[in-house]
Design an enzyme around this catalytic site. Structure first.
Site, PDB file in Angstrom:
ATOM      1  N   GLU A  84       0.885  -1.177   0.000  1.00  0.00           N
ATOM      2  CA  GLU A  84       0.000   0.000   0.000  1.00  0.00           C
ATOM      3  C   GLU A  84       0.913   1.215   0.000  1.00  0.00           C
ATOM      4  O   GLU A  84       1.494   1.557   1.032  1.00  0.00           O
ATOM      5  CB  GLU A  84      -0.889   0.006   1.256  1.00  0.00           C
ATOM      6  CG  GLU A  84      -1.855  -1.158   1.354  1.00  0.00           C
ATOM      7  CD  GLU A  84      -2.988  -1.076   0.342  1.00  0.00           C
ATOM      8  OE1 GLU A  84      -3.216   0.018  -0.211  1.00  0.00           O
ATOM      9  OE2 GLU A  84      -3.624  -2.101   0.098  1.00  0.00           O
ATOM     10  N   CYS A 128      -2.356   9.431   2.319  1.00  0.00           N
ATOM     11  CA  CYS A 128      -2.029   8.732   1.062  1.00  0.00           C
ATOM     12  C   CYS A 128      -3.091   8.997   0.014  1.00  0.00           C
ATOM     13  O   CYS A 128      -2.788   9.139  -1.161  1.00  0.00           O
ATOM     14  CB  CYS A 128      -1.846   7.237   1.305  1.00  0.00           C
ATOM     15  SG  CYS A 128      -3.252   6.478   2.127  1.00  0.00           S
TER      16      CYS A 128
HETATM   17  P1  NAD Z   1       8.351   4.892   4.576  1.00  0.00           P
HETATM   18  O1  NAD Z   1       8.351   4.086   3.332  1.00  0.00           O
HETATM   19  O2  NAD Z   1       9.469   5.819   4.810  1.00  0.00           O
HETATM   20  O3  NAD Z   1       8.307   3.949   5.870  1.00  0.00           O
HETATM   21  C1  NAD Z   1       7.249   3.036   6.085  1.00  0.00           C
HETATM   22  C2  NAD Z   1       7.735   1.919   6.992  1.00  0.00           C
HETATM   23  O4  NAD Z   1       8.722   1.146   6.322  1.00  0.00           O
HETATM   24  C3  NAD Z   1       8.383   2.393   8.286  1.00  0.00           C
HETATM   25  O5  NAD Z   1       7.957   1.553   9.335  1.00  0.00           O
HETATM   26  C4  NAD Z   1       9.871   2.197   8.019  1.00  0.00           C
HETATM   27  O6  NAD Z   1      10.647   1.994   9.178  1.00  0.00           O
HETATM   28  C5  NAD Z   1       9.843   0.946   7.159  1.00  0.00           C
HETATM   29  N1  NAD Z   1      11.015   0.743   6.294  1.00  0.00           N
HETATM   30  C6  NAD Z   1      11.862   1.664   5.788  1.00  0.00           C
HETATM   31  N2  NAD Z   1      12.797   1.071   5.011  1.00  0.00           N
HETATM   32  C7  NAD Z   1      12.521  -0.254   5.018  1.00  0.00           C
HETATM   33  C8  NAD Z   1      13.103  -1.394   4.379  1.00  0.00           C
HETATM   34  N3  NAD Z   1      14.153  -1.284   3.566  1.00  0.00           N
HETATM   35  N4  NAD Z   1      12.550  -2.591   4.589  1.00  0.00           N
HETATM   36  C9  NAD Z   1      11.451  -2.728   5.374  1.00  0.00           C
HETATM   37  N5  NAD Z   1      10.871  -1.696   6.012  1.00  0.00           N
HETATM   38  C10 NAD Z   1      11.388  -0.469   5.829  1.00  0.00           C
HETATM   39  O7  NAD Z   1       6.937   5.648   4.580  1.00  0.00           O
HETATM   40  P2  NAD Z   1       6.401   6.707   5.643  1.00  0.00           P
HETATM   41  O8  NAD Z   1       7.122   7.998   5.455  1.00  0.00           O
HETATM   42  O9  NAD Z   1       6.356   6.107   7.000  1.00  0.00           O
HETATM   43  O10 NAD Z   1       4.890   6.881   5.174  1.00  0.00           O
HETATM   44  C11 NAD Z   1       4.476   7.803   4.207  1.00  0.00           C
HETATM   45  C12 NAD Z   1       4.184   7.107   2.904  1.00  0.00           C
HETATM   46  O11 NAD Z   1       3.211   6.096   3.135  1.00  0.00           O
HETATM   47  C13 NAD Z   1       3.570   8.012   1.845  1.00  0.00           C
HETATM   48  O12 NAD Z   1       4.160   7.735   0.601  1.00  0.00           O
HETATM   49  C14 NAD Z   1       2.106   7.600   1.832  1.00  0.00           C
HETATM   50  O13 NAD Z   1       1.443   7.848   0.621  1.00  0.00           O
HETATM   51  C15 NAD Z   1       2.209   6.157   2.133  1.00  0.00           C
HETATM   52  N6  NAD Z   1       0.956   5.627   2.664  1.00  0.00           N
HETATM   53  C16 NAD Z   1       0.215   4.806   1.879  1.00  0.00           C
HETATM   54  C17 NAD Z   1      -0.999   4.332   2.337  1.00  0.00           C
HETATM   55  C18 NAD Z   1      -1.835   3.412   1.505  1.00  0.00           C
HETATM   56  O14 NAD Z   1      -2.737   2.813   2.044  1.00  0.00           O
HETATM   57  N7  NAD Z   1      -1.586   3.261   0.220  1.00  0.00           N
HETATM   58  C19 NAD Z   1      -1.448   4.694   3.615  1.00  0.00           C
HETATM   59  C20 NAD Z   1      -0.662   5.537   4.380  1.00  0.00           C
HETATM   60  C21 NAD Z   1       0.543   5.996   3.898  1.00  0.00           C
END
Ligand code: NAD
Length: 502
Positions: free
Chosen positions: A245, A279
């Site tokens: 997502e 998002c």
């Molecule tokens: P992010 O990708 O920076 O981090 C998300 C999670 O992934 C965190 O828990 C982080 O620690 C973890 N992570 C980071 N690197 C990783 C790796 N290499 N392997 C595994 N896990 C890892 O995102 P964010 O800044 O926390 O969230 C914002 C983003 O989320 C925006 O792009 C937003 O659009 C998206 N989002 C999407 C939805 C949806 O339902 N489509 C909902 C909410 C947010």
């Protein structure tokens, strides 16, 4: 003292969560390493047969006890969400009750929707009973973001648990305390259940990366597209399935027959609420030219009343993640340098940690503010000749998460032409609060669906069973005992069935 706590004490490695406004430290959490991840997976594996074996009815009861606990303690939970994320308490309250609605729905519907289903075996196999069964995958790893730190991971966690899996949750490093509280609430509501049904790991990206390669049966990730791609690559060698997502660049379309005031109200809310860190937030808007002036006047009226802050009067809170403020500023700069007009706010609206509303008219379609996810309280507006042009521009994105349409008569017709996982018609983001509706994106917005029946099935493996009810020895097809006369009979029946003569 658990092994994970021993590891903490030895390594003295912690992450801190902060109030995004004051910078005050709100909590210190372990940075779980590979060994702690392996430990959590082992505990989840041990608990999996017990949880799956409870059956849908007893799981429903346990999940409902959890839902009740979350509501009974909602003020404490909301204070924590407000602290780590910065969103107003009322928004935190709405986030939690929406998540709990999903939890109730998943708990209440899993038994029925995942029940074995008998299907017609077809003429060739008429002597068989054919059944589709849905089994839990085993252990599901869930990795979450900070913007809706309860609602978004809950869309995977509640449905995975309801489908009979055990779950390990790695919340965002920005909202580790919220994630931990949510998980501990499950155990507090269900003290009789063994440990390991729902557990939490805290840490940065490396902890999430260790979970991806830990041997779990599926990873459900919510976060940025860039991280989603990294997770998919890391999961590839073991063919670990992933549900992603990811980000979006959602558009709204305002048709000539729209209720323009209602459109402005819905679009501004979906663009600015949660400081635009949504998002499925509206980031771009295409308005049929004949109603542009009226639309802009309504938008100005609303945004001029919106003040970000951390008090009770605030329309929305601070930017949660300091690095995102630079992204928002860069998108505004790029749009203005490339000829956009700021019809409300502008570069001065960025006063970290707050960003006041910014509305940009005619930013070029290839500018950052139109093409890339901004994730801030900004909205681009462009006049279009007609709805057809609006649809073309809406669909010209590598993302495809959600969208909204404002039209009195043509809403459904326009919605059906949009390349997105969800569309709301004459309302901002209603699909997200309707548990029966699947949620997820196309293109670089993700793979798979949370919520609804599809969201439950994402966390099951389909098991097809064909049982021979009685043998017809004269027409044994799947046997070396098959005879020439059987084949002659089959050829005749085939010719009759497809009316090809002979
Ligand atoms: P992010 O990708 O920076 O981090 C998300 C999670 O992934 C965190 O828990 C982080 O620690 C973890 N992570 C980071 N690197 C990783 C790796 N290499 N392997 C595994 N896990 C890892 O995102 P964010 O800044 O926390 O969230 C914002 C983003 O989320 C925006 O792009 C937003 O659009 C998206 N989002 C999407 C939805 C949806 O339902 N489509 C909902 C909410 C947010």
């Amino acid at each position: 003292m658990t092994e994970s706590l021993v590891a903490e004490a030895v390594d003295q490695q912690f992450l801190e969560t902060h109030d995004p406004v004051t910078g005050a430290v709100l909590g210190r959490w372990p940075i779980d390493d590979e060994a702690a991840v392996a430990d959590a997976v082992a505990r989840a594996r041990t608990a999996a047969p017990h949880w799956a074996g409870l059956g849908a009815k007893d799981r429903k009861a346990a999940l409902r006890r959890w839902a009740k606990y979350l509501i009974a303690n909602i003020d404490e939970f909301c204070a924590l969400i407000h602290g780590e994320n910065g969103k107003p308490l009322d928004d935190a309250f709405l986030e939690v009750i929406t998540a709990v609605e999903h939890l109730e729905w998943a708990a209440g519907n899993a038994g029925k929707l995942l029940a074995p289903q008998r299907v017609f075996p077809g003429l060739m196999m008429a002597n068989h009973e054919a059944v589709i069964e849905h089994r839990p995958l085993g252990v599901v790893g869930v990795i979450g973001p900070w913007n809706y730190p309860v609602y978004t991971p809950n869309g995977s966690i509640a449905y995975a648990l309801a489908a009979g899996n055990t779950v390990i949750f790695k919340p965002s490093e920005f909202t580790a305390g919220v994630g931990r509280w949510y998980v501990e609430a499950f155990a507090a509501a269900n003290p009789e259940l063994p440990e390991g049904i729902l557990s939490v790991l805290t840490g940065y990206g490396a902890t999430g990366a260790a979970l991806v390669t830990s041997g779990v049966d599926k990873i459900a990730f919510t976060g940025s597209t860039a991280t989603g791609a990294r997770i998919m690559a890391a999961a590839a060698p073991t063919l670990t399935p992933v549900l992603l997502e990811c980000g979006g660049k959602d558009a709204a379309i305002v048709a000539e027959d729209a209720d323009v005031a209602a459109a402005a109200d819905g679009i501004v809310w979906n663009a600015m609420a949660n400081a635009g860190q949504t998002c499925v937030g509206t980031e771009r808007c295409y308005v049929v030219a004949s109603v542009l002036d009226e639309f802009l006047a309504e938008v100005r009226k609303i945004v001029s009343t919106l003040e970000p802050g951390s008090d009770e009067a605030a329309a929305y809170g601070p930017m949660t993640m300091p690095a995102q403020i630079d992204v928002v500023a860069a998108h505004i700069d790029d749009a203005l340098e490339r000829g956009a007009t700021a019809v409300f706010g502008g570069r001065d609206s960025v006063r970290a940690p707050f960003v006041s509303p910014v509305v940009l008219l005619d930013a070029p379609e290839d500018s950052l503010a139109v093409r890339e996810e901004t994730f801030g309280p900004t909205l681009t507006v462009r006049a279009v000749a007609d709805v057809a042009e609006a649809i073309t521009l809406t669909n010209a994105s590598r993302y495809g998460l959600a969208s909204s349409v404002y039209s009195r008569k043509r809403g459904m017709e326009i919605a059906r032409q949009l390349r997105a996982g969800a569309t709301s018609v004459n309302t901002p983001a209603a699909y997200a609060a309707i548990p029966a509706l699947p949620f997820g994106g196309v293109g670089e917005s993700g793979i798979g669906r949370i919520h609804g029946a599809q969201g439950l099935r994402e966390f099951t493996r389909t098991h097809s069973i064909a049982r021979q009810r009685f043998a017809i020895n004269s027409v044994a097809l799947q046997s070396f005992a098959r005879t020439a006369s059987t084949m002659r009979l089959i050829r005749r029946v085939t010719a009759m069935r497809y009316r090809t003569g002979s």
